[in-house]
Structure formats: structure tokens, C-alpha cells
Write an enzyme that holds these catalytic residues in place. Sequence first.
Site, short mmCIF file in Angstrom:
data_model
loop_
_atom_site.label_atom_id
_atom_site.label_comp_id
_atom_site.label_asym_id
_atom_site.label_seq_id
_atom_site.Cartn_x
_atom_site.Cartn_y
_atom_site.Cartn_z
N ASN A 181 10.87 -2.49 3.71
CA ASN A 181 10.00 -3.05 2.80
C ASN A 181 10.57 -3.19 1.39
OD1 ASN A 181 7.69 -3.07 0.54
ND2 ASN A 181 6.64 -4.42 2.07
N GLY B 232 -5.30 -10.56 1.91
CA GLY B 232 -4.25 -11.33 2.77
C GLY B 232 -4.34 -11.69 3.95
N ARG C 263 9.87 -4.97 -2.56
CA ARG C 263 9.03 -5.67 -3.32
C ARG C 263 8.97 -5.80 -4.97
NH1 ARG C 263 7.09 -1.13 -0.81
NH2 ARG C 263 6.42 0.39 -2.14
N HIS D 215 11.59 0.12 9.97
CA HIS D 215 10.70 -0.71 9.29
C HIS D 215 11.31 -0.69 7.74
CE1 HIS D 215 8.12 0.12 5.65
NE2 HIS D 215 7.53 -0.73 6.10
N HIS E 5 -2.16 15.01 9.91
CA HIS E 5 -3.15 15.39 10.90
C HIS E 5 -2.27 15.83 12.15
CE1 HIS E 5 -2.51 11.23 11.73
NE2 HIS E 5 -2.72 11.28 13.04
#
Length: 307
Positions: free
Chosen positions: A110, A261, A112, A108, A177
Site C-alpha cells: 500500500n 468507501g 498513499r 500486500h 492475541h
Amino acid sequence: MQEIDISPVRQYLMKLQDSICQGLEDADGGCRFSRQVHAGERGGLARPRILRGDQVIEKAAVNFSHTSGERLPGAASERRPELAGACFEAVSVSLIVHPLNPYVPTTHANIRCFLTHRDGEAIEWWFGGGFDLTPYYGFEEDAVHWHRQAQAACLPLGDGAYRRYKKQCDEYFYLPHRDEARGIGGLFFDDLREPDFATCFAFLRSVGDHFLPAYLPIVERRKHHPWGERQRQFQLLRRGRYVEFNLLYDRGTRFGLQASGRVESILASLPPLVGWEYCQDPEPGTPEALLRQEYLTPRDWLGIETT
């Protein structure tokens, strides 16, 4: 505050999207990304690109977006309440790769840039992003290679940046968790505004430019590794952990939904197939058990951290 023009960031990210799509298509060796363009309000733009394959990459999404709005979503302002209610403009590239072969890790990334303003006056800007790796079967040489590229990506910010953003990545991509990390980490940064716009933008470009050199050599090493039903079922179970993180904790997912979005683009990061089993724990001593024991606990892969 000096006038900030994010159009060069937009241009870079669009070119980055193109280069990453080409690199992944070459690695897959057959399938091609679908390409769409959606014009948004106030000059916004979405370019979702999805690859569905049956050789190397089962699903990949590499999406560019340029969004703007009259009210900054809570996912972006919750840690900076003074910006609540400000208008915003954001450009980003977000990607996910879900390989078919369980010995190839999911990845992954990203990157921005945000700009906020009120009454036509700029208030603040910042950069954010990073990349991380989620293996199903761990290989130390892959982890070391990944983190060497992450370290090299941090050179524009000087000493200490890799250790700082590796630590933030380990802390962010964590499932409380489950009491386990999502993967072996990488880099994660947010609210980056120092020392100046030019330096931060150079760092953003470095992170973007190091993604393919970090990931593609691992794909090439593992994509022909033999696998069977046992490995596939374990991969689907581990993908379940990925879904849990994205839907429960990921700020990017929350931001996209809060900003109204395009839902198909926001949820494009989810894997095409996933599994859950009740109380399914790998048998001790198996490669599946080794993943959690050796790879889902933060480690100093490069031997550079100090106490």
C-alpha cells in the site's frame, strides 16, 4: 504552508497500478484482471482490479483510489487529534496477492498520500505505505531477497531508513492475541513529511517501483513446487490469521469503512477461501511448525542491525 499539488502522485499511482497488474498477469500466465472505473464525489476516482485464477494466483486485488471528504476519518486522525474534523484528499494504491500454491507467499502493499485542509487552506500532507510478505512455508533465500529489495527501496531517504521502517513493519503487522507476526515483514511507514515533499515523493516512487522486483522472482522460484492437500489445509489456516489482522487491526481497512468507501474494494484484500480449526497446532519438527519458529519472529535477514 506551501501549496501542495498531489496530481503528480495520482498520475504515478495510476501508472503503478497498470504496471503491477501487467506483471502479475505475466506471472500467472493465463488470467487477466477485471477492470472497473467508478467516479466519486469532488473529482474522486476508484479503479478496482481483481484477478481470479486457478493456475498461479487464486486471487489478486490491485486497487487505485482517489478520495476526498469533509471530515478526516478517525483511523487517520487518531494519532494526530489536531487534524480531527479537517477536510481531506487521499490517493493510494493498495494490493494483495493470494497465490494458489502454498509454497508461494501472500504479499500486500500500500502506498498513499494525504492532504488535509480547512476553509480552503492546506493544513498538512503526509505519505505512508510499504510492502510485506506472508509465507506459508519459509525459505531463507526468499526472505533475504525480499529484504534486500526493501533495503534498496529506502535509498532515497539515506542510511537508517531501512532499519527504521523494517522495525515499524515488524511492530505493525503483529497479532497480539496470537503473539505472532503476520509474516516476515518488509517496510511500513506513515506520517512521512520530512525532509520535504519532493524527497518523500521520491521515496514513495522507490517503494512502488521495487515491489515487483521483490515479489516476482519469489513467485517464479516457487510456483511449480509440488503441493498437496496437507499444504493446502495449512495455507487455509494461515489465511485465517491474515483475515484476523485485516478485520481487527488494519488501519487501512478501518479508514476505508469510516470514509464510507466502496465496501467491495475495501474488503477485496480478503482471501477467497480460508479455514479455522479449534486448537490446531503443527506437530513439532514439521515444516509447518518451522514457519512459526523461524519465520514469524522478527529477524535481521540482512545481518546489518546493531544493538
